[in-house]
Scaffold this motif. Structure first.
Motif, PDB file in Angstrom:
ATOM      1  N   GLN A  57       0.835  -1.201   0.000  1.00 52.08           N
ATOM      2  CA  GLN A  57       0.000   0.000   0.000  1.00 52.08           C
ATOM      3  C   GLN A  57       0.874   1.257   0.000  1.00 52.08           C
ATOM      4  N   LEU A  58       1.975   1.236   0.727  1.00 49.73           N
ATOM      5  CA  LEU A  58       2.895   2.370   0.737  1.00 49.73           C
ATOM      6  C   LEU A  58       3.540   2.572  -0.640  1.00 49.73           C
ATOM      7  N   ARG A  59       4.002   1.480  -1.256  1.00 49.28           N
ATOM      8  CA  ARG A  59       4.670   1.570  -2.574  1.00 49.28           C
ATOM      9  C   ARG A  59       3.727   2.064  -3.660  1.00 49.28           C
ATOM     10  N   ASP A  60       2.444   1.702  -3.589  1.00 47.26           N
ATOM     11  CA  ASP A  60       1.476   2.079  -4.620  1.00 47.26           C
ATOM     12  C   ASP A  60       0.847   3.455  -4.370  1.00 47.26           C
ATOM     13  N   SER A  61       1.248   4.116  -3.315  1.00 48.12           N
ATOM     14  CA  SER A  61       0.625   5.380  -2.921  1.00 48.12           C
ATOM     15  C   SER A  61       1.304   6.585  -3.565  1.00 48.12           C
ATOM     16  N   ASP A  88       7.771  10.629   0.161  1.00 46.58           N
ATOM     17  CA  ASP A  88       7.177  10.242  -1.113  1.00 46.58           C
ATOM     18  C   ASP A  88       7.003   8.727  -1.113  1.00 46.58           C
ATOM     19  N   SER A  89       6.444   8.172  -2.184  1.00 47.93           N
ATOM     20  CA  SER A  89       6.148   6.732  -2.212  1.00 47.93           C
ATOM     21  C   SER A  89       7.407   5.863  -2.204  1.00 47.93           C
ATOM     22  N   PHE A 113      -0.763   8.678  20.969  1.00 48.14           N
ATOM     23  CA  PHE A 113      -0.773   7.598  19.989  1.00 48.14           C
ATOM     24  C   PHE A 113       0.136   7.959  18.831  1.00 48.14           C
ATOM     25  N   ARG A 114       0.354   7.010  17.962  1.00 46.53           N
ATOM     26  CA  ARG A 114       1.128   7.226  16.735  1.00 46.53           C
ATOM     27  C   ARG A 114       0.177   7.076  15.566  1.00 46.53           C
ATOM     28  N   MET A 115       0.495   7.733  14.469  1.00 47.24           N
ATOM     29  CA  MET A 115      -0.421   7.717  13.334  1.00 47.24           C
ATOM     30  C   MET A 115       0.363   7.686  12.023  1.00 47.24           C
ATOM     31  N   LEU A 116      -0.170   6.933  11.068  1.00 46.14           N
ATOM     32  CA  LEU A 116       0.367   6.845   9.715  1.00 46.14           C
ATOM     33  C   LEU A 116      -0.759   7.180   8.758  1.00 46.14           C
ATOM     34  N   MET A 117      -0.521   8.160   7.890  1.00 43.02           N
ATOM     35  CA  MET A 117      -1.515   8.559   6.889  1.00 43.02           C
ATOM     36  C   MET A 117      -0.928   8.280   5.512  1.00 43.02           C
ATOM     37  N   ILE A 118      -1.635   7.490   4.720  1.00 39.67           N
ATOM     38  CA  ILE A 118      -1.169   7.171   3.370  1.00 39.67           C
ATOM     39  C   ILE A 118      -2.011   7.949   2.374  1.00 39.67           C
ATOM     40  N   LEU A 119      -1.348   8.666   1.480  1.00 36.65           N
ATOM     41  CA  LEU A 119      -2.017   9.448   0.441  1.00 36.65           C
ATOM     42  C   LEU A 119      -2.213   8.531  -0.757  1.00 36.65           C
ATOM     43  N   VAL A 158      -7.251   9.329   1.522  1.00 33.91           N
ATOM     44  CA  VAL A 158      -6.337   9.069   2.624  1.00 33.91           C
ATOM     45  C   VAL A 158      -6.744   7.788   3.356  1.00 33.91           C
ATOM     46  N   ALA A 159      -5.759   6.973   3.693  1.00 33.95           N
ATOM     47  CA  ALA A 159      -5.947   5.830   4.593  1.00 33.95           C
ATOM     48  C   ALA A 159      -5.166   6.147   5.862  1.00 33.95           C
ATOM     49  N   VAL A 160      -5.802   5.977   7.009  1.00 34.07           N
ATOM     50  CA  VAL A 160      -5.182   6.367   8.276  1.00 34.07           C
ATOM     51  C   VAL A 160      -5.092   5.159   9.212  1.00 34.07           C
ATOM     52  N   TYR A 161      -3.918   5.016   9.826  1.00 31.98           N
ATOM     53  CA  TYR A 161      -3.685   3.983  10.825  1.00 31.98           C
ATOM     54  C   TYR A 161      -3.304   4.667  12.130  1.00 31.98           C
ATOM     55  N   GLN A 162      -3.830   4.141  13.232  1.00 29.76           N
ATOM     56  CA  GLN A 162      -3.526   4.683  14.551  1.00 29.76           C
ATOM     57  C   GLN A 162      -3.091   3.535  15.436  1.00 29.76           C
ATOM     58  N   GLY A 163      -2.045   3.744  16.212  1.00 27.73           N
ATOM     59  CA  GLY A 163      -1.589   2.688  17.096  1.00 27.73           C
ATOM     60  C   GLY A 163      -1.067   3.212  18.406  1.00 27.73           C
ATOM     61  N   ALA A 164      -1.081   2.348  19.396  1.00 29.25           N
ATOM     62  CA  ALA A 164      -0.521   2.656  20.705  1.00 29.25           C
ATOM     63  C   ALA A 164       0.756   1.843  20.865  1.00 29.25           C
ATOM     64  N   SER A 165       1.499   2.143  21.899  1.00 28.15           N
ATOM     65  CA  SER A 165       2.717   1.381  22.161  1.00 28.15           C
ATOM     66  C   SER A 165       2.401  -0.069  22.482  1.00 28.15           C
ATOM     67  N   SER A 166       1.269  -0.308  23.118  1.00 28.80           N
ATOM     68  CA  SER A 166       0.844  -1.678  23.376  1.00 28.80           C
ATOM     69  C   SER A 166      -0.671  -1.699  23.435  1.00 28.80           C
ATOM     70  N   GLY A 167      -1.233  -2.811  23.039  1.00 28.23           N
ATOM     71  CA  GLY A 167      -2.675  -2.958  23.085  1.00 28.23           C
ATOM     72  C   GLY A 167      -3.385  -2.237  21.961  1.00 28.23           C
ATOM     73  N   LEU A 168      -4.687  -2.170  22.068  1.00 30.45           N
ATOM     74  CA  LEU A 168      -5.537  -1.591  21.043  1.00 30.45           C
ATOM     75  C   LEU A 168      -6.207  -0.348  21.584  1.00 30.45           C
ATOM     76  N   MET A 169      -6.254   0.691  20.766  1.00 28.58           N
ATOM     77  CA  MET A 169      -6.914   1.931  21.163  1.00 28.58           C
ATOM     78  C   MET A 169      -8.150   2.136  20.310  1.00 28.58           C
ATOM     79  N   ALA A 170      -9.056   2.950  20.809  1.00 26.70           N
ATOM     80  CA  ALA A 170     -10.216   3.329  20.005  1.00 26.70           C
ATOM     81  C   ALA A 170      -9.747   4.186  18.840  1.00 26.70           C
TER      82      ALA A 170
END
Length: 185
Positions: A57-61, A88-89, A113-119, A158-170
Motif C-alpha cells: 500500500q505504501l509503494r502504490d501510494s 514520497d512513495s 498515539f502514533r499515526m500513519l496517513m497514506i495518500l 487518505v488511509a489512516v492507521y492509529q496505534g498505541a505502544s501496546s494494546g488496542l486503542m479506540a
C-alpha cells in the motif's frame, strides 16, 4: 458566578491548547529534526510489522505522513497536536507536517498515539502539498503484538492507521483541514 469562572477557565485552557498546537511545522533545530525523522522511521517500521500488506500500500501510494507522537487532551475543551514527517512513495523525506485541532464538548482525559496517513495517489499528494485538504478520515486502530491488522480503506484520498505502544486503542477521526504541510528547506 462559580459556573461562569469554571466556563471561563475552560475557555482559557482551550485557547492555550489550540494556541500551543499552532506551533511551527518544521522542528526548530537540526537535533530535533533528526530525532523526529528517526522516530518516524521506527514508527513506520512498527506499522509495517503490525499491518499485513502495508508495504504494498505504501509503494502504490502518492506518499505518506508519519506522526510518531500525537497527543490528545481535554476537559470540556480539548485539542490534538502532533508533528510528522512527509515521505514520497519511495520513502524519501520531502517535508514536514503538523496536526492540530481543538474541540469543545463532553470529554475528559489525556492520551498519546502514533499515526500513519497514506495518500492514495499523486492527486491526493498534490492536494496535501498545497494545503487544500478537506473532509475527514477515520483511523483503523492497530493492535501491537502477534497477528496483525488489515489494510485501511481510502477515504477522501487518505488511509489512516492509529496505534498505541501496546494494546488496542479506540479509533480517531482526523479533520484533514487540520493538517499542514511544509516542504524541506
Amino acid at each position: 458566578m462559580k459556573s461562569f469562572k469554571t466556563l471561563a477557565s475552560c475557555v482559557v485552557l482551550g485557547a492555550v491548547i489550540v494556541g500551543a498546537s499552532g506551533c511551527a511545522t518544521t522542528p526548530r533545530d537540526e537535533a530535533d529534526r533528526t530525532a523526529l525523522v528517526e522516530r518516524a522511521d521506527s514508527t513506520k517500521d512498527w506499522f509495517q510489522s503490525n499491518v499485513n500488506g502495508l508495504g504494498g500500500q505504501l509503494r502504490d501510494s502518492g506518499g505518506y505522513v508519519v506522526f510518531p507522537d500525537v497527543g490528545q487532551a481535554g476537559f470540556i475543551v480539548g485539542g490534538t497536536s502532533g508533528r510528522g514527517v512527509v515521505f514520497d512513495s519511495r520513502g524519501r523525506q520531502i517535508g514536514w507536517a503538523r496536526l492540530s485541532s481543538g474541540s469543545v464538548g463532553l470529554q475528559a482525559g489525556v492520551r498519546g498515539f502514533r499515526m500513519l496517513m497514506i495518500l492514495q495517489n499523486e492527486q491526493a499528494m498534490s492536494e496535501f502539498r498545497n494545503n487544500r485538504w478537506s473532509g475527514t478520515a477515520s483511523a483503523v486502530a492497530v493492535a501491537g503484538g502477534a497477528g496483525g491488522s488489515g489494510l485501511a480503506e481510502f477515504r477522501n484520498g487518505v488511509a489512516v492507521y492509529q496505534g498505541a505502544s501496546s494494546g488496542l486503542m479506540a479509533g480517531v477521526d482526523v479533520g484533514l483541514a487540520n493538517i499542514r504541510f511544509e516542504p524541506m528547506e
